[in-house]
Design a protein around this motif. Structure first.
Motif, PDB file in Angstrom:
ATOM      1  N   ARG A 135       0.844  -1.209   0.000  1.00 35.66           N
ATOM      2  CA  ARG A 135       0.000   0.000   0.000  1.00 35.66           C
ATOM      3  C   ARG A 135       0.875   1.254   0.000  1.00 35.66           C
ATOM      4  O   ARG A 135       0.584   2.219  -0.708  1.00 35.66           O
ATOM      5  N   ASN A 136       1.947   1.227   0.781  1.00 38.03           N
ATOM      6  CA  ASN A 136       2.863   2.382   0.801  1.00 38.03           C
ATOM      7  C   ASN A 136       3.550   2.589  -0.543  1.00 38.03           C
ATOM      8  O   ASN A 136       3.990   3.684  -0.859  1.00 38.03           O
ATOM      9  N   MET A 137       3.688   1.517  -1.309  1.00 41.73           N
ATOM     10  CA  MET A 137       4.299   1.626  -2.638  1.00 41.73           C
ATOM     11  C   MET A 137       3.291   2.074  -3.684  1.00 41.73           C
ATOM     12  O   MET A 137       3.598   2.071  -4.875  1.00 41.73           O
ATOM     13  N   GLY A 138       2.077   2.359  -3.258  1.00 40.49           N
ATOM     14  CA  GLY A 138       1.079   2.883  -4.188  1.00 40.49           C
ATOM     15  C   GLY A 138       0.062   1.881  -4.685  1.00 40.49           C
ATOM     16  O   GLY A 138      -0.685   2.170  -5.635  1.00 40.49           O
ATOM     17  N   ALA A 139       0.007   0.699  -4.053  1.00 38.82           N
ATOM     18  CA  ALA A 139      -1.014  -0.273  -4.474  1.00 38.82           C
ATOM     19  C   ALA A 139      -2.407   0.316  -4.264  1.00 38.82           C
ATOM     20  O   ALA A 139      -2.664   0.988  -3.272  1.00 38.82           O
ATOM     21  N   LEU A 140      -3.303   0.051  -5.228  1.00 40.62           N
ATOM     22  CA  LEU A 140      -4.699   0.485  -5.095  1.00 40.62           C
ATOM     23  C   LEU A 140      -5.391  -0.348  -4.021  1.00 40.62           C
ATOM     24  O   LEU A 140      -6.364   0.079  -3.408  1.00 40.62           O
ATOM     25  N   GLY A 141      -4.886  -1.570  -3.828  1.00 42.41           N
ATOM     26  CA  GLY A 141      -5.375  -2.464  -2.787  1.00 42.41           C
ATOM     27  C   GLY A 141      -4.372  -3.582  -2.602  1.00 42.41           C
ATOM     28  O   GLY A 141      -3.619  -3.895  -3.531  1.00 42.41           O
ATOM     29  N   ALA A 142      -4.337  -4.168  -1.403  1.00 46.49           N
ATOM     30  CA  ALA A 142      -3.421  -5.283  -1.158  1.00 46.49           C
ATOM     31  C   ALA A 142      -4.019  -6.213  -0.127  1.00 46.49           C
ATOM     32  O   ALA A 142      -4.730  -5.769   0.786  1.00 46.49           O
ATOM     33  N   LYS A 143      -3.756  -7.492  -0.291  1.00 43.51           N
ATOM     34  CA  LYS A 143      -4.283  -8.494   0.644  1.00 43.51           C
ATOM     35  C   LYS A 143      -3.500  -9.786   0.549  1.00 43.51           C
ATOM     36  O   LYS A 143      -2.750  -9.988  -0.414  1.00 43.51           O
ATOM     37  N   LEU A 144      -3.708 -10.650   1.511  1.00 45.64           N
ATOM     38  CA  LEU A 144      -3.159 -12.001   1.379  1.00 45.64           C
ATOM     39  C   LEU A 144      -3.980 -12.720   0.325  1.00 45.64           C
ATOM     40  O   LEU A 144      -5.127 -12.346   0.037  1.00 45.64           O
ATOM     41  N   THR A 145      -3.426 -13.745  -0.287  1.00 48.56           N
ATOM     42  CA  THR A 145      -4.166 -14.537  -1.264  1.00 48.56           C
ATOM     43  C   THR A 145      -3.956 -16.013  -0.992  1.00 48.56           C
ATOM     44  O   THR A 145      -2.871 -16.418  -0.560  1.00 48.56           O
ATOM     45  N   GLY A 146      -4.989 -16.817  -1.201  1.00 43.48           N
ATOM     46  CA  GLY A 146      -4.880 -18.250  -0.926  1.00 43.48           C
ATOM     47  C   GLY A 146      -5.248 -18.519   0.520  1.00 43.48           C
ATOM     48  O   GLY A 146      -6.051 -17.799   1.104  1.00 43.48           O
ATOM     49  N   ALA A 147      -4.622 -19.523   1.095  1.00 43.41           N
ATOM     50  CA  ALA A 147      -5.061 -19.952   2.418  1.00 43.41           C
ATOM     51  C   ALA A 147      -4.570 -19.049   3.541  1.00 43.41           C
ATOM     52  O   ALA A 147      -5.179 -18.978   4.607  1.00 43.41           O
ATOM     53  N   GLY A 148      -3.468 -18.319   3.350  1.00 44.74           N
ATOM     54  CA  GLY A 148      -2.932 -17.492   4.426  1.00 44.74           C
ATOM     55  C   GLY A 148      -2.332 -18.358   5.512  1.00 44.74           C
ATOM     56  O   GLY A 148      -1.647 -19.332   5.226  1.00 44.74           O
ATOM     57  N   GLY A 149      -2.627 -18.038   6.759  1.00 54.32           N
ATOM     58  CA  GLY A 149      -2.011 -18.771   7.861  1.00 54.32           C
ATOM     59  C   GLY A 149      -0.623 -18.212   8.110  1.00 54.32           C
ATOM     60  O   GLY A 149      -0.425 -17.002   8.068  1.00 54.32           O
ATOM     61  N   ASP A 150       0.336 -19.083   8.361  1.00 51.79           N
ATOM     62  CA  ASP A 150       1.698 -18.608   8.634  1.00 51.79           C
ATOM     63  C   ASP A 150       2.409 -18.173   7.365  1.00 51.79           C
ATOM     64  O   ASP A 150       3.416 -17.471   7.431  1.00 51.79           O
ATOM     65  N   GLY A 151       1.925 -18.631   6.244  1.00 48.88           N
ATOM     66  CA  GLY A 151       2.730 -18.406   5.053  1.00 48.88           C
ATOM     67  C   GLY A 151       1.924 -17.945   3.872  1.00 48.88           C
ATOM     68  O   GLY A 151       0.830 -17.412   4.010  1.00 48.88           O
ATOM     69  N   GLY A 152       2.518 -18.137   2.717  1.00 49.33           N
ATOM     70  CA  GLY A 152       1.812 -17.850   1.490  1.00 49.33           C
ATOM     71  C   GLY A 152       2.138 -16.500   0.894  1.00 49.33           C
ATOM     72  O   GLY A 152       3.102 -15.843   1.274  1.00 49.33           O
ATOM     73  N   ALA A 153       1.302 -16.075  -0.032  1.00 53.28           N
ATOM     74  CA  ALA A 153       1.589 -14.903  -0.846  1.00 53.28           C
ATOM     75  C   ALA A 153       0.659 -13.746  -0.534  1.00 53.28           C
ATOM     76  O   ALA A 153      -0.426 -13.921   0.029  1.00 53.28           O
ATOM     77  N   VAL A 154       1.133 -12.560  -0.896  1.00 50.88           N
ATOM     78  CA  VAL A 154       0.359 -11.323  -0.782  1.00 50.88           C
ATOM     79  C   VAL A 154       0.276 -10.719  -2.172  1.00 50.88           C
ATOM     80  O   VAL A 154       1.232 -10.808  -2.953  1.00 50.88           O
ATOM     81  N   ILE A 155      -0.888 -10.145  -2.517  1.00 48.54           N
ATOM     82  CA  ILE A 155      -1.030  -9.496  -3.826  1.00 48.54           C
ATOM     83  C   ILE A 155      -1.306  -8.012  -3.662  1.00 48.54           C
ATOM     84  O   ILE A 155      -1.960  -7.588  -2.708  1.00 48.54           O
ATOM     85  N   GLY A 156      -0.791  -7.235  -4.596  1.00 48.55           N
ATOM     86  CA  GLY A 156      -1.073  -5.807  -4.651  1.00 48.55           C
ATOM     87  C   GLY A 156      -1.577  -5.462  -6.044  1.00 48.55           C
ATOM     88  O   GLY A 156      -1.031  -5.951  -7.036  1.00 48.55           O
ATOM     89  N   LEU A 157      -2.622  -4.646  -6.108  1.00 48.87           N
ATOM     90  CA  LEU A 157      -3.183  -4.199  -7.391  1.00 48.87           C
ATOM     91  C   LEU A 157      -2.556  -2.852  -7.753  1.00 48.87           C
ATOM     92  O   LEU A 157      -2.572  -1.931  -6.933  1.00 48.87           O
ATOM     93  N   PHE A 158      -2.006  -2.764  -8.960  1.00 49.87           N
ATOM     94  CA  PHE A 158      -1.318  -1.534  -9.394  1.00 49.87           C
ATOM     95  C   PHE A 158      -1.751  -1.145 -10.800  1.00 49.87           C
ATOM     96  O   PHE A 158      -2.046  -2.015 -11.623  1.00 49.87           O
ATOM     97  N   HIS A 159      -1.757   0.167 -11.080  1.00 45.77           N
ATOM     98  CA  HIS A 159      -1.882   0.607 -12.480  1.00 45.77           C
ATOM     99  C   HIS A 159      -0.633   0.166 -13.231  1.00 45.77           C
ATOM    100  O   HIS A 159      -0.706  -0.345 -14.335  1.00 45.77           O
ATOM    101  N   ASP A 160       0.529   0.389 -12.597  1.00 46.92           N
ATOM    102  CA  ASP A 160       1.811   0.013 -13.195  1.00 46.92           C
ATOM    103  C   ASP A 160       2.604  -0.792 -12.161  1.00 46.92           C
ATOM    104  O   ASP A 160       2.968  -0.257 -11.110  1.00 46.92           O
ATOM    105  N   THR A 161       2.846  -2.059 -12.481  1.00 48.66           N
ATOM    106  CA  THR A 161       3.504  -2.943 -11.515  1.00 48.66           C
ATOM    107  C   THR A 161       5.028  -2.764 -11.488  1.00 48.66           C
ATOM    108  O   THR A 161       5.686  -3.184 -10.532  1.00 48.66           O
TER     109      THR A 161
END
Ligand code: MEV
Length: 310
Positions: free
Chosen positions: A255-281
């Protein structure tokens, strides 16, 4: 004898993981990364299992392939595979493997390999990998489009509606946590929701509404609204006990890098990935890579400009 080949795309859940298991809609799209399976004619139907796997993983993989093989009438084919997808990161590697194997097995059996047929065979494997999955992973992988997916109570396969986007939907996918087995996280949540059913169902229902609102935002080309829905969804996943300090930290960083939105994706828990939505990645991928953080970008939907990687 000619050799056969089949691809299964990895997937990202934009909105609605976990609540999708309980019958609410989820918005998910395919990655260009995935699993490639190859088949050679052989006197028996078999899967080449990678050396690196543990005894337990081998057992599960063998059982899963056995079910898909039976569903296709055991055609004479030897299947091997490789992947460029980070494993056990909530990016649908098992669904992608299931779809890739299903495509090769169906071709070897001389059967149609439409998305529906592929999904039906892949579903056999997914059940072995995950116990009681919602089916969103292998369906997204088989359809290779952004979909609003809903499991139908009592039905074998869920229902998927393709979501068209007038704008490119571009994500940065960050490997923020350790590898985390989906089965355990889903199981632990099931215990909590059994005990405090009403409270948890309220949140599942709200997440389902967010997924539908997010699909509308995509169709309207309103990426700001989609981003806001993603942020709220992350908050509710955290409320369900599915986030961690590491995942929360990465969400805030994006979010600080300018993501329009960001969240964990998949099962979460202790691990896994996070996604950020950007106009320009580009800038975020550059910055994260410079910091030594594993990430990649991917376009999930919408018009593709010349020379864009997925
Ligand atoms: C897995 O990619 C997503 C979960 O919702 C589990 C499922 O849908 O089966 C956590």
């Amino acid at each position: 004898s000619s050799s056969l080949s089949g691809f299964g795309a990895g997937k990202v859940i934009l909105l609605g993981e976990h609540s999708v298991v309980y019958g609410y809609p989820a918005l998910a799209g395919p990655l260009s990364r995935g699993v490639r399976a190859r088949g050679e004619a052989s006197n028996k139907c078999q899967l080449v299992i990678p050396e690196a796997l543990t005894a337990e993983q081998r057992k599960v993989l063998k059982a899963a392939f056995g079910r898909a093989m039976a569903a296709c009438g055991e055609p004479g084919v030897k299947v091997s595979f490789d992947t460029d997808l980070p494993l056990s990161m909530g990016l649908g590697s098992s669904g992608a493997l299931s779809v890739a194997c299903a495509r090769v097995l169906l071709q070897a059996a001389g059967r149609k390999a439409s998305a529906t047929e592929v999904a039906a065979v892949a579903w056999e494997m997914e059940q072995e990998f995950h116990g009681t999955p919602s089916g969103v992973d292998h369906t997204t992988s088989a359809m290779e489009q952004l979909i609003l997916y809903r499991r139908k109570p009592g039905a074998e396969q869920g229902r998927a509606k393709v979501v068209e986007s007038p704008k490119p939907v571009k994500l940065v996918v960050v490997m923020a946590g350790a590898r985390s087995p989906t089965k355990l996280t889903v199981g632990a949540l099931r215990e909590r929701q059994k005990r405090w059913s009403e409270r948890y169902q309220r949140i599942f229902r709200e997440i389902g509404l967010l997924a539908s609102e997010g699909a509308e935002a995509v169709e309207e080309g309103d990426l700001e609204a989609l981003g806001d829905v993603m942020n709220v969804n992350h908050g509710l996943l955290a409320a369900l006990g599915l986030s961690s300090p590491g995942l929360d930290d990465m969400v805030h960083r994006l979010r600080n890098m300018g993501a329009l939105g960001a969240k964990l994706t998949g099962a979460g828990g202790d691990g896994g990935a996070v996604i950020g939505l950007f106009h320009d990645t580009g800038p975020a991928v550059h910055e994260l890579t410079r910091l030594g953080i594993r990430c990649f970008d991917s376009q999930l939907a919408g018009p593709r400009s010349e020379g864009t990687r997925g």
